[in-house]
Design a protein around this motif. Structure first.
Motif, mmCIF file in Angstrom:
data_model
loop_
_atom_site.group_PDB
_atom_site.id
_atom_site.type_symbol
_atom_site.label_atom_id
_atom_site.label_comp_id
_atom_site.label_asym_id
_atom_site.label_seq_id
_atom_site.Cartn_x
_atom_site.Cartn_y
_atom_site.Cartn_z
ATOM 1 N N PHE A 11 -5.603 -16.650 -21.209
ATOM 2 C CA PHE A 11 -5.876 -16.315 -19.942
ATOM 3 C C PHE A 11 -4.442 -16.665 -19.077
ATOM 4 O O PHE A 11 -3.908 -17.719 -19.221
ATOM 5 C CB PHE A 11 -7.167 -17.224 -19.594
ATOM 6 C CG PHE A 11 -7.600 -16.867 -18.209
ATOM 7 C CD1 PHE A 11 -8.693 -15.824 -18.044
ATOM 8 C CD2 PHE A 11 -7.331 -17.739 -17.233
ATOM 9 C CE1 PHE A 11 -9.141 -15.496 -16.821
ATOM 10 C CE2 PHE A 11 -8.034 -17.539 -16.131
ATOM 11 C CZ PHE A 11 -8.616 -16.337 -15.762
ATOM 12 N N TYR A 12 -4.369 -15.814 -17.949
ATOM 13 C CA TYR A 12 -3.622 -16.403 -16.914
ATOM 14 C C TYR A 12 -3.852 -15.406 -15.944
ATOM 15 O O TYR A 12 -4.186 -14.304 -15.744
ATOM 16 C CB TYR A 12 -1.941 -15.922 -17.297
ATOM 17 C CG TYR A 12 -0.928 -16.957 -16.792
ATOM 18 C CD1 TYR A 12 -0.489 -17.928 -17.763
ATOM 19 C CD2 TYR A 12 -0.768 -16.960 -15.524
ATOM 20 C CE1 TYR A 12 0.491 -18.858 -17.071
ATOM 21 C CE2 TYR A 12 0.170 -18.114 -14.755
ATOM 22 C CZ TYR A 12 0.655 -18.867 -15.735
ATOM 23 O OH TYR A 12 1.553 -19.743 -15.313
ATOM 24 N N CYS A 13 -4.033 -16.468 -14.703
ATOM 25 C CA CYS A 13 -4.705 -15.627 -13.502
ATOM 26 C C CYS A 13 -3.842 -15.898 -12.192
ATOM 27 O O CYS A 13 -3.165 -17.017 -12.217
ATOM 28 C CB CYS A 13 -6.202 -15.895 -13.348
ATOM 29 S SG CYS A 13 -6.559 -17.596 -12.908
ATOM 30 N N TYR A 15 -4.750 -16.638 -8.205
ATOM 31 C CA TYR A 15 -6.051 -17.130 -7.713
ATOM 32 C C TYR A 15 -5.855 -17.275 -6.088
ATOM 33 O O TYR A 15 -4.906 -17.280 -5.446
ATOM 34 C CB TYR A 15 -6.585 -18.494 -8.076
ATOM 35 C CG TYR A 15 -5.521 -19.434 -7.953
ATOM 36 C CD1 TYR A 15 -5.540 -20.331 -7.019
ATOM 37 C CD2 TYR A 15 -4.726 -19.696 -9.118
ATOM 38 C CE1 TYR A 15 -4.774 -21.320 -6.841
ATOM 39 C CE2 TYR A 15 -4.027 -20.872 -9.016
ATOM 40 C CZ TYR A 15 -3.881 -21.483 -7.920
ATOM 41 O OH TYR A 15 -2.921 -22.608 -7.853
ATOM 42 N N SER A 30 -1.119 -19.409 -9.032
ATOM 43 C CA SER A 30 -1.324 -18.883 -10.272
ATOM 44 C C SER A 30 -1.209 -19.783 -11.585
ATOM 45 O O SER A 30 -0.795 -20.977 -11.294
ATOM 46 C CB SER A 30 -0.196 -17.722 -10.732
ATOM 47 O OG SER A 30 1.118 -18.399 -10.947
ATOM 48 N N TYR A 68 -6.906 -11.352 -12.816
ATOM 49 C CA TYR A 68 -6.641 -11.637 -14.429
ATOM 50 C C TYR A 68 -6.522 -10.318 -15.145
ATOM 51 O O TYR A 68 -6.816 -9.360 -14.957
ATOM 52 C CB TYR A 68 -7.733 -12.533 -14.996
ATOM 53 C CG TYR A 68 -8.949 -12.086 -15.200
ATOM 54 C CD1 TYR A 68 -9.711 -11.685 -16.180
ATOM 55 C CD2 TYR A 68 -9.686 -11.864 -13.955
ATOM 56 C CE1 TYR A 68 -10.916 -11.357 -16.575
ATOM 57 C CE2 TYR A 68 -11.206 -11.484 -14.110
ATOM 58 C CZ TYR A 68 -11.469 -11.226 -15.375
ATOM 59 O OH TYR A 68 -13.041 -10.602 -15.565
ATOM 60 N N ALA A 76 2.062 -12.141 -14.432
ATOM 61 C CA ALA A 76 1.016 -12.992 -13.375
ATOM 62 C C ALA A 76 1.921 -13.529 -12.095
ATOM 63 O O ALA A 76 1.767 -13.541 -11.459
ATOM 64 C CB ALA A 76 0.405 -14.059 -14.076
#
Length: 289
Positions: A11-13, A15, A30, A68, A76
Motif C-alpha cells: 500500500f502506498y498513498c 493523502y 504521501s 492509492y 506515488a
C-alpha cells in the motif's frame, strides 16, 4: 520475465490532511502507512511528521482523503509532488492549470487532483480514491471547476456517524480499518489465485494456449473467484489493448488500464491484476528454493 521482479508495495498513498482546529488549512503528503503517518503529524509519535503540521494551533489533523493503487513508491511520490505543485507540474498542461502558487483553496486542491487523475502519466494506473469526510465529498461532487474524472477512477466513501468525536485526536481507527480491509481483500485474491494454479494441471494460457510456467512467467488470473482463466501477462495485456474499454496512452502505449476476461467477460483492472500476478510469481519461486 526477470527473476528479479519486485512485488509492488502492499500500500502506498497520497493523502490530504485537514486541520480540525483550523478547517481551512490543508496538507498534502504521501506514505506507505497512513495510520502511523497521521500519528506522526499529530505528535503522538515523537519521530516524523512535517514542519507545517507541527505549527502551533493546527493539530490535530484528520486524513480526509487518499489516492492509492500506485504501482510503485516512485509513482506515488511523483503524484504527491505534482499535487503540491499543481501550478507548475508538467502533468497538467498550461492551458488546464487552475489556481496559482498563492491560491490554493480546497476547491482548487480537489479540482487539481482530478486533473492529475486524468493526466497521461497517471490515468493508466487505474488509481483509486477514498474520501473519509463528507465535507470533502461535497466539494468533490460540487465540482466548482467542472473537471471530469476518468471512469477508470474508483471512488470509495467511508463516512462515520459521530465524526466530531472521532477526530478529536485524528481519525486513526478509521484509517487503520480501511487499510487493513484492503490488505485482507488482496490476500483473499492472492490465496484464491494460488489455489487456482495448484488445481490447474494443464496451466494453459487462455489466449495463446501455451503453458504458463509460474516460475518463469508471472501468471495472471481473473478476479472472478469461480473463473479458472489463466494468462501470460503479455498475452492478456495485448488482448486488453484491442478493447476500446482499455485505451493506451502516448507515454505507455503497451500498458492497458482495464479489460475483460476472455472466458467469463468480467472486468479486470490491470495494475491490481499485475500486483497479484507478481505476488504469485514470487510465491512460486520461493516454493522451489
Amino acid at each position: 520475465m526477470s527473476h528479479n521482479l519486485q512485488v509492488p508495495p502492499p500500500f502506498y498513498c497520497v493523502y490530504l490532511l485537514r486541520s480540525v482546529s483550523k478547517p481551512n488549512s490543508y496538507y498534502i503528503g504521501s506514505t506507505p502507512n497512513p495510520y502511523r503517518r497521521l500519528r506522526q503529524h499529530n505528535g503522538e509519535l515523537s519521530v516524523g511528521g512535517a514542519y507545517r503540521t507541527k505549527k502551533t494551533g493546527f493539530r490535530p489533523w484528520q486524513m480526509t482523503m487518499v489516492v492509492y493503487g500506485f504501482p510503485s513508491k516512485i509513482a506515488a511520490l511523483q503524484f504527491e509532488h505534482a499535487w503540491q505543485h499543481f501550478y507548475q507540474t508538467r502533468h497538467i498542461p498550461l492551458e488546464k492549470r487552475l489556481g496559482s502558487k498563492s491560491s490554493s483553496t480546497v476547491h482548487l486542491r480537489i479540482a487539481n487532483v482530478k486533473l492529475l487523475l486524468a493526466a497521461a502519466g497517471f490515468v493508466r494506473m487505474g488509481l483509486r480514491v477514498a474520501i473519509f469526510q463528507k465535507h470533502i465529498y461535497d466539494i468533490w461532487v460540487t465540482n466548482k471547476y467542472n473537471v471530469a474524472v476518468p471512469e477508470s477512477v474508483l471512488l470509495t466513501l467511508d463516512f462515520q456517524q459521530n465524526q466530531d468525536k472521532l477526530i478529536e485526536g485524528g481519525n486513526y481507527d478509521q484509517i487503520k480499518v480501511f487499510v487493513e480491509t484492503l490488505a485482507a481483500e488482496e490476500d483473499k485474491v492472492f490465496e484464491k489465485s494460488v489455489e487456482k494454479l495448484e488445481n490447474n494441471d494443464l496451466r494453459q494460457c487462455s489466449i495463446c494456449n501455451q503453458v504458463v510456467d509460474p516460475v518463469d512467467h508471472a501468471p495472471c488470473f481473473c478476479v472472478n473467484d469461480s473463473c479458472q482463466a489463466l494468462y501470460h501477462a503479455e498475452c492478456w495485456a495485448n488482448d486488453m489493448l484491442k478493447d476500446s474499454e482499455s485505451p493506451a496512452d502516448s507515454t505507455s502505449p503497451m500498458i492497458p488500464i482495464k479489460g475483460r476476461c476472455v472466458e467469463c467477460t468480467k472486468l479486470n483492472w490491470w495494475w491490481p491484476t499485475v500486483k497479484n500476478s507478481m505476488r504469485v510469481y514470487q510465491h512460486s519461486n520461493q516454493a522451489i528454493k
